[in-house]
Design an enzyme around this catalytic site. Structure first.
Site: not given
Length: 393
Positions: A237, A214
């Site tokens: 991310h 993430d």
């Protein structure tokens, strides 16, 4: 020469005196053994050390099992948590009894976490039980490490591995430095943000190496005066401000600086994100500079329609006001044709956005990189590849 030697000698004596004054509390003295559970031993060692001014809790080389622990202050003086070995979390999420963290440092002033050791969250089974991609009200899985209300402290030379959820979470912290921290989980591990910051100020992250599933770093509401310097990120991310606007009464975000980062093969680059249908909020004085992108999707992005997995029922515009934001000296390669994407709210358009010296090449087919803008008119200077706002929505 004599004067300089005298000053050096005095400095060394002061360091030695400080080291000698630090009382050591080795968990083995409290019954800890490698390959066994040391929860009780660590709890006892911490309690004893916390009652002494200038102390060090030591976990020497080896592998140890550790249950949930809250290492609570305030302590009598400065305290060091020196992890040289590897701590392993419980495998079964049920054993956490709904608690949201494995190791918690709370209400401590003058904490040092060091030693080169590993916090191994053993998250592989837990990732399979993560339902947050389907349910916005999903049960939060345990973080590896939480720092709650920790001040005037330093975290250095540690590794967080395979957390069940976020790796390191800061809440209510002030004047906290994270240096040479390594975070590692596979790219497909859900919701494993590397470092998440909320309601904290004067936080410095330097020379961190983050690979996760993430956001490498996510900065939530109430964050003020945050500096991220020389961080490597990927997979993951990207580095994100937000998401913002999801909850009532969120506090402003301001004074954020990301300098000298390198992102490789991430799903986003440097990003500000807020939810549509959001509560009111403010994000300002946010600056990204000297960032290298290596095969990064969406290298530069403001997304005020952030709605992962289509979890938004009401698509009214975001009410988070974004202003005084700059992207400077951002270069490298984009894995998506759209390299710059500034999608601001039509309810509160972005103001004072700067694009300066942008050089992002798209290596795929179908032409050169493009840039899309909505509800923003950025000030432009220096090289612009792609040209700013080639697509306007």
């Amino acid at each position: 020469m004599g004067k300089n030697l005298s000053i050096a000698t005095i400095s060394l004596l002061l360091v030695l005196a400080s080291t000698n004054a630090q009382q050591v509390f080795d968990v083995k003295s409290y019954g800890a053994q490698p390959n066994a559970d040391i929860t009780q031993a660590l709890t006892k060692a911490w309690k004893a050390a916390c009652a002494v001014a200038g102390s060090k809790v030591v976990i020497s080389a080896g592998v140890y099992k550790l249950g949930l622990v809250t290492l609570l202050g305030p302590c009598k003086g400065a305290i060091e948590f020196n992890l040289q070995g590897t701590l392993q979390a419980p495998l079964d999420v049920a054993s956490f009894n709904g608690k949201d963290a494995w190791v918690v440092f709370q209400h401590i002033d003058g904490l040092t976490v060091s030693g080169g050791g590993v916090f191994d969250g053993k998250g592989q089974q837990a990732w399979q039980k993560n339902t947050c991609n389907k349910d916005k009200n999903c049960n939060v899985l345990p973080y590896n490490i939480r720092f709650d209300y920790v001040t005037n402290s330093i975290v250095q030379d540690i590794t967080s591995k395979d957390s069940k959820f976020f790796h390191i979470n800061l809440f209510g912290c002030k004047m906290l430095q994270l240096q040479h921290v390594t975070i590692t989980t596979p790219a497909d591990s859900p919701n494993t943000d590397g470092i998440h910051i909320g309601h904290s100020s004067q936080i410095n992250i330097t020379n961190a190496n983050i690979a996760t599933g993430d956001d490498c770093i996510s900065i939530g509401d109430g964050s003020q005066d945050i500096t991220v310097n020389q961080v490597t990120c990927g997979p993951g991310h990207g580095i994100s401000i937000g998401s913002l606007g999801k909850y009532q009464n969120e506090q402003p975000v301001s004074g954020i600086r990301v300098i000298g980062a390198t992102l490789s093969n991430t799903e986003n680059g440097v990003r500000i994100k807020s939810w549509p249908s959001s509560t009111s909020g403010v994000a300002s004085d946010i600056h990204f500079e000297n960032v290298i992108m290596n095969n990064v999707a969406n290298p530069i992005i403001i997304d005020q329609n952030y709605c992962p997995n289509n979890q938004c029922s009401n698509q009214s515009p975001s009410k988070v006001k974004i202003s005084n934001v700059s992207f400077k000296k951002i270069s490298g390669t984009s894995s998506t044709k759209e390299a710059v994407n500034l999608i601001c709210s039509k309810s509160v358009p972005c103001q004072q956005v700067v694009l300066s010296d942008i050089d992002l090449a798209y290596k795929g087919g179908g032409g050169s990189a493009t840039s899309t803008c909505a509800n923003v008119q950025p000030a432009v200077s220096g090289k612009q590849n792609p040209p700013a706002c080639t697509n306007k929505l």
